[in-house]
Design a protein around this motif. Structure first.
Motif, short mmCIF file in Angstrom:
data_model
loop_
_atom_site.label_atom_id
_atom_site.label_comp_id
_atom_site.label_asym_id
_atom_site.label_seq_id
_atom_site.Cartn_x
_atom_site.Cartn_y
_atom_site.Cartn_z
N LEU A 74 36.37 -57.06 84.61
CA LEU A 74 37.02 -56.47 85.78
C LEU A 74 38.00 -55.36 85.41
O LEU A 74 38.50 -54.67 86.29
CB LEU A 74 37.76 -57.55 86.57
CG LEU A 74 36.90 -58.68 87.17
CD1 LEU A 74 37.77 -59.62 87.96
CD2 LEU A 74 35.79 -58.10 88.04
N ILE A 75 38.28 -55.20 84.12
CA ILE A 75 39.29 -54.22 83.69
C ILE A 75 38.61 -53.07 82.95
O ILE A 75 37.92 -53.27 81.96
CB ILE A 75 40.35 -54.89 82.81
CG1 ILE A 75 41.12 -55.93 83.64
CG2 ILE A 75 41.31 -53.85 82.24
CD1 ILE A 75 42.08 -56.77 82.86
N VAL A 76 38.80 -51.86 83.47
CA VAL A 76 38.22 -50.67 82.85
C VAL A 76 39.00 -50.29 81.60
O VAL A 76 38.43 -49.95 80.57
CB VAL A 76 38.22 -49.49 83.85
CG1 VAL A 76 37.67 -48.22 83.20
CG2 VAL A 76 37.42 -49.85 85.10
N GLU B 252 38.09 -62.76 82.98
CA GLU B 252 38.09 -63.41 81.67
C GLU B 252 39.28 -63.01 80.82
O GLU B 252 39.51 -63.60 79.77
CB GLU B 252 36.80 -63.05 80.92
CG GLU B 252 35.53 -63.52 81.61
CD GLU B 252 34.28 -63.06 80.88
OE1 GLU B 252 34.40 -62.18 80.00
OE2 GLU B 252 33.20 -63.57 81.19
N GLY B 253 40.02 -61.97 81.22
CA GLY B 253 41.11 -61.45 80.41
C GLY B 253 42.26 -62.44 80.28
O GLY B 253 42.81 -62.92 81.27
N LYS B 254 42.61 -62.75 79.03
CA LYS B 254 43.71 -63.69 78.74
C LYS B 254 44.80 -62.96 77.98
O LYS B 254 44.54 -62.05 77.19
CB LYS B 254 43.18 -64.87 77.93
CG LYS B 254 42.05 -65.64 78.61
CD LYS B 254 41.47 -66.69 77.70
CE LYS B 254 40.33 -67.45 78.36
NZ LYS B 254 39.14 -66.59 78.61
N THR C 84 41.58 -51.17 86.93
CA THR C 84 40.64 -52.25 87.21
C THR C 84 39.47 -51.76 88.08
O THR C 84 39.54 -50.69 88.69
CB THR C 84 41.32 -53.42 87.93
OG1 THR C 84 41.54 -53.06 89.31
CG2 THR C 84 42.65 -53.79 87.28
N ARG C 85 38.42 -52.57 88.12
CA ARG C 85 37.26 -52.23 88.95
C ARG C 85 37.45 -52.69 90.39
O ARG C 85 36.61 -52.38 91.24
CB ARG C 85 36.00 -52.90 88.37
CG ARG C 85 35.68 -52.47 86.95
CD ARG C 85 34.35 -53.07 86.48
NE ARG C 85 34.19 -52.89 85.04
CZ ARG C 85 33.81 -51.77 84.45
NH1 ARG C 85 33.55 -50.69 85.19
NH2 ARG C 85 33.68 -51.70 83.13
N ILE C 86 38.51 -53.43 90.66
CA ILE C 86 38.70 -54.00 92.00
C ILE C 86 39.91 -53.42 92.72
O ILE C 86 40.25 -53.85 93.81
CB ILE C 86 38.83 -55.54 91.92
CG1 ILE C 86 39.95 -55.94 90.96
CG2 ILE C 86 37.52 -56.17 91.49
CD1 ILE C 86 40.22 -57.43 90.90
#
Length: 199
Positions: free
Chosen positions: A45-47, A185-187, A84-86
């Motif tokens: 979700l993160i560019v 999924e980014g932690k 982000t993509r959102i």
């Protein structure tokens, strides 16, 4: 099942260190403040993202001398700059700042080393839980309810004493995704540097 096994292991480890610390019942109460460098692991979700600099402070109790248990209560701000993509404004980078209450329990070993500048080197590691309490305004469209409430991490590092100050250099490895979107999924990954005083 895996979560309950992990919690049982952590509880038994804490009990073992607590029993060891009872042989040396020294209690140190302290306060500390510092900075942290925070980034995210890869996420569909993160560019793009980069490391952000922010702050943290809190109080701790250290039980034991050579072997010790150190529970803490920290107020932590983590910042990273994202595209982000959102997000509502496509392609615009902005800072995402999330504030937490973090409760770590560090288990450690302190040496007798006594140098001219640094002394009493400490090696420590332990789990923590962070509860998100707020998100700063941003142009990404990310609000408080877009962030996971509770985030689990494993923390570890070294500490030492310089004159009256207790310095800690720690790495924080989060196991919970930052965003509560099912695709996220980014932690978090963070390094922190703090200075404190203990009594």
């Amino acid at each position: 099942m895996k979560t309950s096994t992990l919690l049982l292991f952590i509880l038994s480890l804490c009990c073992s260190f607590s029993a060891a610390a009872q042989d040396e019942p020294k209690l140190t109460i302290g306060a500390k403040a510092g900075i942290n460098f925070y980034s995210l692991s890869s996420d569909a979700l993160i560019v793009d993202d980069d490391t952000g600099l922010s702050y943290e402070f809190g109080v701790y109790g250290r039980i034991g001398e050579r072997l010790f248990v150190q529970p803490e209560l920290n107020f932590v701000s983590h910042k990273t700059h994202l595209i982000t993509r959102i997000q509502t404004r496509a392609g615009e980078r902005d800072a995402l700042t999330v504030r937490y209450l973090r409760i770590p329990v560090m288990l450690g070993y302190r040496t007798d080393y006594d140098g001219k500048i640094a002394s009493r080197i400490r090696f420590m590691a332990g789990p923590s839980i962070s509860y998100a309490v707020g998100v700063a305004d941003n142009n990404l469209g990310i609000k408080r309810n877009d962030i996971h409430n509770a985030q689990f991490a494993l923390n570890g590092g070294v500490g030492f004493e310089v004159w009256l100050l207790h310095l800690d250099l720690l790495y924080h490895h989060y196991f919970t995704a930052l965003l509560n979107d099912g695709r996220a999924e980014g932690k978090g990954r963070a390094f922190s540097i703090s200075a404190g005083v203990g009594f």
